[in-house]
Write a protein that holds these residues in place. Sequence first.
Motif, PDB file in Angstrom:
ATOM      1  N   THR A   1       0.838  -1.194   0.000  1.00 48.22           N
ATOM      2  CA  THR A   1       0.000   0.000   0.000  1.00 48.22           C
ATOM      3  C   THR A   1       0.875   1.246   0.000  1.00 48.22           C
ATOM      4  OG1 THR A   1      -0.138   0.030   2.419  1.00 48.22           O
ATOM      5  CG2 THR A   1      -1.912  -1.092   1.241  1.00 48.22           C
ATOM      6  N   GLY A   2       0.297   2.316  -0.437  1.00 52.98           N
ATOM      7  CA  GLY A   2       0.962   3.607  -0.422  1.00 52.98           C
ATOM      8  C   GLY A   2      -0.029   4.674   0.010  1.00 52.98           C
ATOM      9  N   THR A   3       0.485   5.806   0.430  1.00 53.20           N
ATOM     10  CA  THR A   3      -0.367   6.909   0.867  1.00 53.20           C
ATOM     11  C   THR A   3      -0.227   8.069  -0.092  1.00 53.20           C
ATOM     12  OG1 THR A   3      -0.104   6.259   3.175  1.00 53.20           O
ATOM     13  CG2 THR A   3      -0.869   8.492   2.765  1.00 53.20           C
ATOM     14  N   ILE A   4      -1.360   8.607  -0.494  1.00 54.17           N
ATOM     15  CA  ILE A   4      -1.396   9.802  -1.330  1.00 54.17           C
ATOM     16  C   ILE A   4      -1.971  10.917  -0.476  1.00 54.17           C
ATOM     17  CG2 ILE A   4      -2.433  10.884  -3.362  1.00 54.17           C
ATOM     18  CD1 ILE A   4      -2.669   8.026  -4.536  1.00 54.17           C
ATOM     19  N   GLU A   5      -1.322  12.062  -0.462  1.00 53.94           N
ATOM     20  CA  GLU A   5      -1.838  13.221   0.259  1.00 53.94           C
ATOM     21  C   GLU A   5      -2.219  14.281  -0.756  1.00 53.94           C
ATOM     22  OE1 GLU A   5       0.904  14.499   3.251  1.00 53.94           O
ATOM     23  OE2 GLU A   5       0.615  12.689   4.445  1.00 53.94           O
ATOM     24  N   ALA A   6      -3.393  14.881  -0.535  1.00 47.90           N
ATOM     25  CA  ALA A   6      -3.892  15.895  -1.465  1.00 47.90           C
ATOM     26  C   ALA A   6      -4.672  16.945  -0.690  1.00 47.90           C
ATOM     27  CB  ALA A   6      -4.793  15.238  -2.507  1.00 47.90           C
ATOM     28  N   PRO A   7      -4.711  18.175  -1.211  1.00 44.81           N
ATOM     29  CA  PRO A   7      -5.542  19.195  -0.563  1.00 44.81           C
ATOM     30  C   PRO A   7      -7.009  18.774  -0.585  1.00 44.81           C
ATOM     31  CG  PRO A   7      -4.088  20.181  -2.205  1.00 44.81           C
ATOM     32  CD  PRO A   7      -3.987  18.692  -2.362  1.00 44.81           C
ATOM     33  N   ALA A   8      -7.711  19.001   0.519  1.00 44.79           N
ATOM     34  CA  ALA A   8      -9.116  18.607   0.617  1.00 44.79           C
ATOM     35  C   ALA A   8      -9.966  19.288  -0.459  1.00 44.79           C
ATOM     36  CB  ALA A   8      -9.660  18.933   2.004  1.00 44.79           C
ATOM     37  N   ALA A   9      -9.583  20.470  -0.885  1.00 45.66           N
ATOM     38  CA  ALA A   9     -10.343  21.177  -1.920  1.00 45.66           C
ATOM     39  C   ALA A   9     -10.283  20.447  -3.259  1.00 45.66           C
ATOM     40  CB  ALA A   9      -9.822  22.600  -2.073  1.00 45.66           C
ATOM     41  N   ASP A  10      -9.261  19.619  -3.484  1.00 47.17           N
ATOM     42  CA  ASP A  10      -9.113  18.870  -4.736  1.00 47.17           C
ATOM     43  C   ASP A  10      -9.709  17.469  -4.663  1.00 47.17           C
ATOM     44  OD1 ASP A  10      -7.737  21.028  -5.716  1.00 47.17           O
ATOM     45  OD2 ASP A  10      -5.745  20.123  -5.483  1.00 47.17           O
ATOM     46  N   PHE A  11     -10.224  17.076  -3.495  1.00 44.57           N
ATOM     47  CA  PHE A  11     -10.691  15.714  -3.253  1.00 44.57           C
ATOM     48  C   PHE A  11     -12.196  15.604  -3.470  1.00 44.57           C
ATOM     49  CE2 PHE A  11     -12.673  12.694  -0.354  1.00 44.57           C
ATOM     50  CZ  PHE A  11     -11.994  11.530  -0.644  1.00 44.57           C
ATOM     51  N   GLU A  12     -12.610  14.511  -4.141  1.00 48.97           N
ATOM     52  CA  GLU A  12     -14.038  14.222  -4.285  1.00 48.97           C
ATOM     53  C   GLU A  12     -14.235  12.714  -4.340  1.00 48.97           C
ATOM     54  OE1 GLU A  12     -17.784  14.841  -7.347  1.00 48.97           O
ATOM     55  OE2 GLU A  12     -15.881  15.813  -7.778  1.00 48.97           O
ATOM     56  N   ALA A  13     -15.128  12.206  -3.470  1.00 47.32           N
ATOM     57  CA  ALA A  13     -15.500  10.801  -3.517  1.00 47.32           C
ATOM     58  C   ALA A  13     -16.638  10.690  -4.525  1.00 47.32           C
ATOM     59  CB  ALA A  13     -15.936  10.310  -2.142  1.00 47.32           C
ATOM     60  N   ALA A  14     -16.389  10.015  -5.632  1.00 48.56           N
ATOM     61  CA  ALA A  14     -17.362   9.895  -6.720  1.00 48.56           C
ATOM     62  C   ALA A  14     -17.960   8.491  -6.739  1.00 48.56           C
ATOM     63  CB  ALA A  14     -16.686  10.216  -8.049  1.00 48.56           C
ATOM     64  N   GLU A  15     -18.834   8.244  -7.693  1.00 47.78           N
ATOM     65  CA  GLU A  15     -19.546   6.966  -7.771  1.00 47.78           C
ATOM     66  C   GLU A  15     -18.606   5.781  -7.998  1.00 47.78           C
ATOM     67  OE1 GLU A  15     -22.796   4.745 -10.628  1.00 47.78           O
ATOM     68  OE2 GLU A  15     -22.688   6.917 -10.658  1.00 47.78           O
ATOM     69  N   ARG A  16     -17.626   5.942  -8.833  1.00 49.76           N
ATOM     70  CA  ARG A  16     -16.760   4.817  -9.194  1.00 49.76           C
ATOM     71  C   ARG A  16     -15.363   4.883  -8.599  1.00 49.76           C
ATOM     72  NH1 ARG A  16     -19.334   1.816 -13.011  1.00 49.76           N
ATOM     73  NH2 ARG A  16     -20.985   2.864 -14.141  1.00 49.76           N
ATOM     74  N   GLY A  17     -15.083   5.943  -7.819  1.00 50.45           N
ATOM     75  CA  GLY A  17     -13.765   6.065  -7.219  1.00 50.45           C
ATOM     76  C   GLY A  17     -13.553   7.451  -6.649  1.00 50.45           C
ATOM     77  N   ILE A  18     -12.306   7.807  -6.488  1.00 50.84           N
ATOM     78  CA  ILE A  18     -11.936   9.086  -5.895  1.00 50.84           C
ATOM     79  C   ILE A  18     -11.280   9.968  -6.948  1.00 50.84           C
ATOM     80  CG2 ILE A  18     -10.299  10.143  -4.295  1.00 50.84           C
ATOM     81  CD1 ILE A  18     -10.877   7.918  -2.352  1.00 50.84           C
ATOM     82  N   MET A  19     -11.706  11.213  -6.978  1.00 47.07           N
ATOM     83  CA  MET A  19     -11.082  12.215  -7.841  1.00 47.07           C
ATOM     84  C   MET A  19     -10.178  13.084  -6.978  1.00 47.07           C
ATOM     85  SD  MET A  19     -12.159  11.910 -11.010  1.00 47.07           S
ATOM     86  CE  MET A  19     -11.576  13.455 -11.651  1.00 47.07           C
ATOM     87  N   ILE A  20      -8.960  13.273  -7.433  1.00 46.95           N
ATOM     88  CA  ILE A  20      -8.020  14.185  -6.790  1.00 46.95           C
ATOM     89  C   ILE A  20      -7.564  15.131  -7.888  1.00 46.95           C
ATOM     90  CG2 ILE A  20      -5.885  14.433  -5.498  1.00 46.95           C
ATOM     91  CD1 ILE A  20      -6.174  11.407  -4.827  1.00 46.95           C
ATOM     92  N   GLY A  21      -8.195  16.284  -7.937  1.00 46.45           N
ATOM     93  CA  GLY A  21      -7.932  17.187  -9.054  1.00 46.45           C
ATOM     94  C   GLY A  21      -8.385  16.513 -10.336  1.00 46.45           C
ATOM     95  N   ARG A  22      -7.454  16.276 -11.282  1.00 44.99           N
ATOM     96  CA  ARG A  22      -7.787  15.593 -12.545  1.00 44.99           C
ATOM     97  C   ARG A  22      -7.505  14.101 -12.491  1.00 44.99           C
ATOM     98  NH1 ARG A  22      -4.459  19.374 -16.508  1.00 44.99           N
ATOM     99  NH2 ARG A  22      -2.911  18.458 -15.168  1.00 44.99           N
ATOM    100  N   ARG A  23      -6.924  13.630 -11.386  1.00 41.69           N
ATOM    101  CA  ARG A  23      -6.545  12.215 -11.244  1.00 41.69           C
ATOM    102  C   ARG A  23      -7.713  11.406 -10.671  1.00 41.69           C
ATOM    103  NH1 ARG A  23      -1.550  10.114  -7.480  1.00 41.69           N
ATOM    104  NH2 ARG A  23      -1.629   7.939  -8.114  1.00 41.69           N
ATOM    105  N   PHE A  24      -7.963  10.238 -11.254  1.00 42.66           N
ATOM    106  CA  PHE A  24      -9.023   9.345 -10.811  1.00 42.66           C
ATOM    107  C   PHE A  24      -8.418   8.035 -10.308  1.00 42.66           C
ATOM    108  CE2 PHE A  24     -11.848   5.782 -11.665  1.00 42.66           C
ATOM    109  CZ  PHE A  24     -12.967   6.165 -10.933  1.00 42.66           C
TER     110      PHE A  24
END
Length: 166
Positions: free
Chosen positions: A44-67
């Motif tokens: 496993t690995g840990t990704i850290e991102a600003p909360a403003a760029d984070f969104e829990a979506a239907e099929r996964g997590i969006m971090i800015g433009r990264r899914f």
Amino acid sequence: MPRRTLRPEGVAEGVDPVDQARTLDVSIASGIVKILVDDGAGGTGTIEAPAADFEAAERGIMIGRRFIPWHRIHRYEWDLPPKDFAEDRRTSARVRLVVDGGAGTREEHLIAADGFETGASAVTMLVEDVVDAENGTVSVRRVGYPWHRVYEYERIPVDAASAPDL
């Protein structure tokens, strides 16, 4: 006919409700989200991102433009602003949540029912960590688990003497 604008309840005259909503969003969307993911090599690995760029979506997590799809997510969490700690805390219903802790282990959490939410793709809970008696506050984290990491959860009413052994 003159045009009328409705003002939401609780918004003072002369205060822009959009600005007020943005102010509330800042406290929610501030800080860093930590996401524990499969690294593709069995670990496993840990990704850290600003909360403003984070969104829990239907099929996964969006971090800015990264899914990142849900099947790679173990959990995500972020710190919330501290809240006041009441010495005379009221008794409330609880939830027992059992999740995959990794490496074949299970983690069990017992949390207040009003801090537990289920969604289409994940469950989230509020975890109270550290009490600061000097300031009368308690640190709070929001932790989310995708459904594929959840073994079970049980709602325990206020009048239940104790949770049954399973």
